[in-house]
Each structure stands twice: as structure tokens, then as C-alpha cells.
Design an enzyme around this catalytic site. Structure first.
Site, PDB file in Angstrom:
ATOM      1  CG  ASP A   9      -0.440  -0.279   2.635  1.00 34.07           C
ATOM      2  OD1 ASP A   9       0.944  -0.159   2.554  1.00 34.07           O
ATOM      3  OD2 ASP A   9      -1.163  -0.104   3.552  1.00 34.07           O
ATOM      4  CD  GLU A  10       5.560   1.362   3.329  1.00 35.41           C
ATOM      5  OE1 GLU A  10       6.512   1.955   2.788  1.00 35.41           O
ATOM      6  OE2 GLU A  10       5.562   0.621   4.166  1.00 35.41           O
ATOM      7  CE  LYS A  65       6.974  -4.442  -3.419  1.00 32.40           C
ATOM      8  NZ  LYS A  65       7.313  -6.065  -3.764  1.00 32.40           N
TER       9      LYS A  65
HETATM   10  P1  NAD Z   1      11.032 -10.204   3.737  1.00 35.55           P
HETATM   11  O1  NAD Z   1      12.168  -9.145   3.747  1.00 35.55           O
HETATM   12  O2  NAD Z   1      10.581 -10.919   4.908  1.00 35.55           O
HETATM   13  O3  NAD Z   1      11.329 -11.563   2.697  1.00 35.55           O
HETATM   14  C1  NAD Z   1      12.024 -11.248   1.445  1.00 35.55           C
HETATM   15  C2  NAD Z   1      12.299 -12.419   1.028  1.00 35.55           C
HETATM   16  O4  NAD Z   1      13.031 -11.986  -0.183  1.00 35.55           O
HETATM   17  C3  NAD Z   1      13.648 -13.078   1.682  1.00 35.55           C
HETATM   18  O5  NAD Z   1      13.516 -14.354   1.856  1.00 35.55           O
HETATM   19  C4  NAD Z   1      14.829 -12.652   0.680  1.00 35.55           C
HETATM   20  O6  NAD Z   1      15.898 -13.572   1.025  1.00 35.55           O
HETATM   21  C5  NAD Z   1      14.272 -12.660  -0.611  1.00 35.55           C
HETATM   22  N1  NAD Z   1      15.047 -11.875  -1.464  1.00 35.55           N
HETATM   23  C6  NAD Z   1      15.546 -10.559  -1.472  1.00 35.55           C
HETATM   24  N2  NAD Z   1      16.119 -10.442  -2.620  1.00 35.55           N
HETATM   25  C7  NAD Z   1      16.086 -11.428  -3.342  1.00 35.55           C
HETATM   26  C8  NAD Z   1      16.557 -11.677  -4.736  1.00 35.55           C
HETATM   27  N3  NAD Z   1      17.458 -10.540  -5.223  1.00 35.55           N
HETATM   28  N4  NAD Z   1      16.510 -12.615  -5.297  1.00 35.55           N
HETATM   29  C9  NAD Z   1      15.566 -13.890  -4.441  1.00 35.55           C
HETATM   30  N5  NAD Z   1      15.180 -13.723  -3.272  1.00 35.55           N
HETATM   31  C10 NAD Z   1      15.434 -12.410  -2.767  1.00 35.55           C
HETATM   32  O7  NAD Z   1       9.634  -9.624   2.945  1.00 35.55           O
HETATM   33  P2  NAD Z   1       8.127  -9.728   3.553  1.00 35.55           P
HETATM   34  O8  NAD Z   1       7.928  -8.883   4.377  1.00 35.55           O
HETATM   35  O9  NAD Z   1       7.855 -11.183   3.573  1.00 35.55           O
HETATM   36  O10 NAD Z   1       7.408  -9.018   2.213  1.00 35.55           O
HETATM   37  C11 NAD Z   1       7.382  -9.990   1.047  1.00 35.55           C
HETATM   38  C12 NAD Z   1       6.767  -9.080  -0.208  1.00 35.55           C
HETATM   39  O11 NAD Z   1       5.540  -8.615   0.149  1.00 35.55           O
HETATM   40  C13 NAD Z   1       7.682  -7.884  -0.502  1.00 35.55           C
HETATM   41  O12 NAD Z   1       7.628  -7.744  -1.885  1.00 35.55           O
HETATM   42  C14 NAD Z   1       7.155  -6.637   0.232  1.00 35.55           C
HETATM   43  O13 NAD Z   1       6.992  -5.661  -0.724  1.00 35.55           O
HETATM   44  C15 NAD Z   1       5.361  -7.211   0.043  1.00 35.55           C
HETATM   45  N6  NAD Z   1       4.825  -6.726   1.262  1.00 35.55           N
HETATM   46  C16 NAD Z   1       4.938  -6.813   2.418  1.00 35.55           C
HETATM   47  C17 NAD Z   1       4.487  -6.332   3.447  1.00 35.55           C
HETATM   48  C18 NAD Z   1       4.808  -6.233   4.795  1.00 35.55           C
HETATM   49  O14 NAD Z   1       4.062  -5.886   5.686  1.00 35.55           O
HETATM   50  N7  NAD Z   1       5.885  -7.151   5.177  1.00 35.55           N
HETATM   51  C19 NAD Z   1       3.073  -5.496   3.118  1.00 35.55           C
HETATM   52  C20 NAD Z   1       2.597  -5.666   2.038  1.00 35.55           C
HETATM   53  C21 NAD Z   1       3.609  -6.005   0.760  1.00 35.55           C
HETATM   54  O1  DAU Z   2       2.368  -0.888   4.614  1.00 32.55           O
HETATM   55  C1  DAU Z   2       3.008  -1.943   4.100  1.00 32.55           C
HETATM   56  C2  DAU Z   2       4.607  -1.971   4.558  1.00 32.55           C
HETATM   57  O2  DAU Z   2       4.542  -2.330   5.902  1.00 32.55           O
HETATM   58  C3  DAU Z   2       5.271  -3.151   3.779  1.00 32.55           C
HETATM   59  O3  DAU Z   2       5.406  -2.773   2.278  1.00 32.55           O
HETATM   60  C4  DAU Z   2       6.729  -3.219   4.206  1.00 32.55           C
HETATM   61  O4  DAU Z   2       7.635  -3.999   3.865  1.00 32.55           O
HETATM   62  C5  DAU Z   2       6.949  -3.387   5.801  1.00 32.55           C
HETATM   63  O5  DAU Z   2       8.035  -3.256   6.361  1.00 32.55           O
HETATM   64  C6  DAU Z   2       5.763  -2.425   6.368  1.00 32.55           C
HETATM   65  O6  DAU Z   2       6.326  -0.882   6.475  1.00 32.55           O
HETATM   66  P1  DAU Z   2       6.438   0.053   7.715  1.00 32.55           P
HETATM   67  O7  DAU Z   2       7.507   0.971   7.681  1.00 32.55           O
HETATM   68  O8  DAU Z   2       5.013   0.529   7.974  1.00 32.55           O
HETATM   69  O9  DAU Z   2       6.644  -1.209   8.838  1.00 32.55           O
HETATM   70  P2  DAU Z   2       7.536  -1.029  10.029  1.00 32.55           P
HETATM   71  O10 DAU Z   2       7.399  -2.247  10.993  1.00 32.55           O
HETATM   72  O11 DAU Z   2       9.001  -0.715   9.884  1.00 32.55           O
HETATM   73  O12 DAU Z   2       7.320   0.218  10.985  1.00 32.55           O
HETATM   74  C7  DAU Z   2       5.759   0.357  11.434  1.00 32.55           C
HETATM   75  C8  DAU Z   2       5.671   1.633  11.989  1.00 32.55           C
HETATM   76  O13 DAU Z   2       6.452   1.497  13.191  1.00 32.55           O
HETATM   77  C9  DAU Z   2       6.165   2.747  11.083  1.00 32.55           C
HETATM   78  O14 DAU Z   2       5.446   3.825  11.410  1.00 32.55           O
HETATM   79  C10 DAU Z   2       7.480   2.979  11.816  1.00 32.55           C
HETATM   80  C11 DAU Z   2       7.319   2.775  13.055  1.00 32.55           C
HETATM   81  N1  DAU Z   2       8.372   2.184  13.844  1.00 32.55           N
HETATM   82  C12 DAU Z   2       9.209   1.069  13.329  1.00 32.55           C
HETATM   83  C13 DAU Z   2      10.292   0.579  14.085  1.00 32.55           C
HETATM   84  C14 DAU Z   2      10.985  -0.608  13.182  1.00 32.55           C
HETATM   85  C15 DAU Z   2       8.817   2.844  15.102  1.00 32.55           C
HETATM   86  O15 DAU Z   2       8.468   3.455  15.614  1.00 32.55           O
HETATM   87  N2  DAU Z   2       9.988   2.084  15.595  1.00 32.55           N
HETATM   88  C16 DAU Z   2      10.921   0.907  15.240  1.00 32.55           C
HETATM   89  O16 DAU Z   2      11.809   0.711  15.784  1.00 32.55           O
END
Ligand code: NAD
Ligand code: DAU
Length: 373
Positions: A138-139, A183
Site C-alpha cells: 500500500d506504500e 515497489k
Molecule cells: P521479507 O524481507 O521478510 O522477505 C523477502 C524475501 O525475499 C527473503 O526471503 C529474501 O531472501 C528474498 N530476496 C530478497 N532479494 C532477493 C533476490 N534478489 N532474489 C531472490 N530472493 C530475494 O519480506 P516480506 O515482509 O515477507 O515481504 C514480501 C513481499 O510482500 C515484498 O515484496 C513486500 O514488498 C511485500 N509486502 C510486504 C508487507 C509487509 O508488511 N511485510 C506488506 C505488503 C507487501
Molecule cells: O504498509 C506495508 C508495508 O509495511 C510493507 O510494504 C513493508 O515491507 C513493511 O516493512 C511495512 O512498512 P512499515 O515501515 O510500515 O513497517 P515497520 O514495521 O518498519 O514500521 C511500522 C511503524 O512503526 C512505522 O510507522 C515506523 C514505526 N517504527 C518502526 C520501527 C522498526 C517505530 O516507531 N520504531 C521502530 O523501531
């Protein structure tokens, strides 16, 4: 063994990817699930211990940017589906090192698209029965206003919303961080491959996920672990930023549904209608961890430490996922209170998983399990 489908899931050793791989491997014994992952710092094969010996599961260590190798793997596994999660995913890292994000998220996605295009276009049936499903965030839509700083009750749920607006599928892209810019760029490439070559693509944009196996650089696992070890809880700025949180297994269920039933060339937003201010979620985490550890109420509140804000910190994300509900019947299965209880419980009951990650030992898992196989 001949499988009904051969699906490459990229990033399957990461947080969300491991839940998607587990769901597909267990639910579809007739599908061959190929987990393609580079195993960066975020990849952890211990996330998949429970399914690593299943007949329909194969792990391949590869970099999505390595175009030649990806072309060979498409052919070797006769892949007819790709679910693309591999990415650099942490906003703070993107602020320090934007190049790595452009390389993996933009060039890596382009390399996968081109490899799929070449392989699929060479088949007699072409794109028939194929699918390239790109998982995004969503970012990419930018940031929303905090027009109701105290929150108001919403029609969508018992929870509060903090602004009048939501991200819809039609919201104009306006990314702010190097992560979200990379992204957004990858989303544009995916759509361009549909519009230019007719590739059957789908894009989904999801809100913040939480649950087991999340790398402890992200807010929820970091704070659970810090509370357990009586370490400071670094709250960025005033802790007033708002995020919409979704339990990771609900995201995996949505991915399964959309992969099978979603409209080609379409976009679906996925979210929990579950907005929380960071400071409020932090208080819930403290309360839950303290209760489950048997500490007196409020015991860990003194760990809250306000620190310098994240550069360009987006104020509010709020996803409107009503299209997915209306068209495919998906909705989150867990209320946030249940989800956070399950999550905290999981981290407290699996200290060896967390210790392996924080010590770096998890990076030896591949050598121990897979080298020489
Ligand atoms: P993550 O960082 O936990 O995992 C990413 C994975 O991708 C890892 O296993 C890493 O080894 C692999 N990777 C990184 N670079 C690579 C490369 N060059 N080739 C092959 N593998 C590679 O990420 P996540 O939080 O599980 O997110 C997964 C996907 O979902 C991402 O595309 C992210 O943008 C998207 N997403 C995440 C969130 C969230 O809240 N975490 C929300 C919305 C969308
Ligand atoms: O919205 C979806 C996204 O959510 C994904 O696309 C990203 O991959 C995922 O990392 C996440 O992004 P955020 O930046 O929102 O997540 P994060 O857990 O890093 O932070 C959540 C909120 O908390 C954000 O407003 C920053 C704040 N934060 C985060 C950390 C790590 C703190 O206040 N202190 C911290 O130490």
C-alpha cells in the site's frame, strides 16, 4: 512425478513468502511449489522446517536479478505460474541503501518478467493458463492525512479510523521512500508487460502484515523481543503514525484466492480495516507480553523511548479492500486482538527461532540442509 501445475514462488524463505509457500504446499499436493530465494539476511529456511521434506516442494537458491539463471529455471521446472514476493522490504534500510532496493525490486522484477515472457511465448499454447502474480504494498499510494487525530468509529469495523480518505485501487501512485518508489516502479513494469505483450499479470497492494516468522527489524517482532530482554523500545517521532494491520495468514489466503480467481490485468487492495496509531499498538504489545510473561501490568512501559523520527515518515496508511470482498468474497478471518495474542504467544514460545536470527546462526541452515543435495 507429473504435477498439475508448477509454480515458482519468489521470496518464499521470507516472512510472508513462507506462509504462502506453506499454504500452497499443504493445500495443493498436485502442484509443484518451487521456492526461489536468494537467502539475503531476510531469508530464513527454518521458517519452512515443517514442509521442507514434502514431495511437492523444492527449494532453489537463486537471485531474481540473475536473468540467465531465471531463464534456465523457468525451463527446468516448466513453470506456468509465478507468485513474486522476493524484495528488499524494510523502509529504514532503503533510506540508508537505496541502490540495493532499485536492483532487487526493480531490476529483479524486470528480469523475472522477461524470463517468463521468453519462456511462455515459446510455448505452443503461449500465455494460455499462465499467471504472473506480483505482490506489492500500500506504500506505493503515498501517505494519507491524519484528519481525526483521536480516531472516529468507522462503518467498516469496531475500530477507529484516523482520516477521511482511504487508498483505493484507483488512487494515484505517490511513493515517498526509496522502498515504496522501487515497489511502485516494479508495479508499473508488471502492468506494462500486460499492456505491451499481453502477459497475464495481476498486482495486489497490501497493508502491514504481522504474525510468526517476521524478521525482528519490523515494529512488532522487534518490540516483542526487546520487551523480553528488557531493552529500549525506540518509538519514532511522537508515535502518532497510523498503519493498517493484517494477520499474515489472512494475506496468504487472499493471495491463494486471487492467484486462482482474480481477473487478469486487475489490481486488488488487501487490508484489514484495522488502523492503529503506533503508540497504541505498542501499548497493546507491552500489555500482552507482560501478561503472558507473568509480569505485573505496566511493568515494561518504562522501556518506551521516543527517538528521532524516520526520514520522510509517512503519516497514515489505510486500505480500502472492499473490492476484494465484493468480487471474491475475501475478508480477514481474525480480529486484531486475537491475531496479536497469537503472534506474541508464538514469539514467546519459539525463543530458539528468535535467538537463531539475532545470533546470525539461521544463515547456516542452507549449508547444513541443502549443500550437496
Ligand atoms: P521479507 O524481507 O521478510 O522477505 C523477502 C524475501 O525475499 C527473503 O526471503 C529474501 O531472501 C528474498 N530476496 C530478497 N532479494 C532477493 C533476490 N534478489 N532474489 C531472490 N530472493 C530475494 O519480506 P516480506 O515482509 O515477507 O515481504 C514480501 C513481499 O510482500 C515484498 O515484496 C513486500 O514488498 C511485500 N509486502 C510486504 C508487507 C509487509 O508488511 N511485510 C506488506 C505488503 C507487501
Ligand atoms: O504498509 C506495508 C508495508 O509495511 C510493507 O510494504 C513493508 O515491507 C513493511 O516493512 C511495512 O512498512 P512499515 O515501515 O510500515 O513497517 P515497520 O514495521 O518498519 O514500521 C511500522 C511503524 O512503526 C512505522 O510507522 C515506523 C514505526 N517504527 C518502526 C520501527 C522498526 C517505530 O516507531 N520504531 C521502530 O523501531
Amino acid at each position: 512425478m507429473r504435477f498439475q501445475r508448477n509454480i515458482i514462488i519468489t521470496g518464499g524463505a521470507g516472512f510472508i513468502g513462507s506462509h504462502v509457500v506453506r499454504l500452497f504446499v499443504n493445500k495443493y499436493p498436485d502442484y509443484h511449489i518451487i521456492n526461489l530465494d536468494k537467502l539475503t539476511y531476510a531469508g530464513n529456511l527454518a521458517n519452512l522446517k515443517d514442509i521442507e521434506n514434502k514431495q511437492n516442494y523444492t527449494f532453489v537458491k537463486a537471485d531474481i536479478c540473475d536473468f540467465e539463471t531465471i531463464c534456465q529455471l523457468m525451463e527446468k521446472f516448466q513453470a506456468d505460474g509465478i507468485i513474486h514476493l522476493a524484495a528488499e522490504s524494510h523502509v529504514d534500510r532503503s533510506i540508508k541503501d537505496p541502490f540495493t532496493f532499485a536492483r532487487t525490486n526493480v531490476m529483479g522484477t524486470l528480469s523475472l518478467l522477461q524470463a517468463a515472457k521468453l519462456y511462455w511465448e515459446a510455448q505452443t499454447e503461449g500465455y494460455e493458463g499462465k499467471r504472473f502474480y506480483h505482490i506489492s504494498t500500500d506504500e506505493v499510494y503515498g501517505a494519507l492525512e491524519l484528519t481525526h487525530p483521536e480516531g472516529i468509529k468507522s462503518g467498516h469495523s469496531a475500530h477507529r479510523v484516523y482520516g477521511d480518505d482511504f487508498f483505493h485501487e484507483t488512487t494515484k501512485y505517490n511513493p515517498h521512500s526509496p522502498y515504496s518508489a522501487s515497489k511502485a516502479s516494479s508495479d508499473h513494469f508488471v502492468r506494462a508487460f500486460h499492456d505491451t505483450y499481453g502477459m497475464p499479470t495481476i498486482v495486489t497492494n497490501c497493508s502491514n502484515n504481522y504474525g510468526p516468522y517476521q524478521f525482528p527489524e519490523k515494529l512488532i517482532p522487534l518490540f516483542i523481543n526487546n520487551i523480553r530482554h528488557r531493552k529500549a523500545l525506540p518509538v519514532y517521532g511522537k508515535g502518532e503514525n497510523v498503519r493498517d494491520w493484517l494477520y499474515v495468514e489472512d494475506h496468504a489466503r487472499a493471495i491463494d484466492l486471487i492467484f486462482h480467481k482474480g481477473q487478469v490485468a486487475d489490481t486488488y487492495n488487501i487490508g484489514g480495516f484495522n488502523e492503529w496509531k503506533n503508540i497504541d499498538i505498542i501499548k497493546v504489545i507491552i500489555k500482552t507480553v507482560d501478561r503472558l510473561l507473568g509480569n505485573p501490568e505496566g511493568y515494561s512501559s518504562d522501556l518506551i523511548t521516543y527517538v528521532t523520527d524516520r526520514k520522510g515518515h509517512d503519516m497514515r496508511y489505510a486500505i480500502d479492500s472492499s473490492k476484494l470482498h465484493r468480487e471474491l468474497g475475501w475478508e480477514p478471518s481474525l480480529q486484531f486482538e486475537e491475531g496479536i495474542e497469537k503472534t506474541v504467544q508464538w514469539y514467546l514460545e519459539n525463543p530458539e527461532w528468535m535467538n537463531n536470527v539475532t545470533s546470525g546462526d539461521y544463515q547456516r541452515y542452507y549449508d547444513e540442509m541443502y549443500k550437496g543435495r
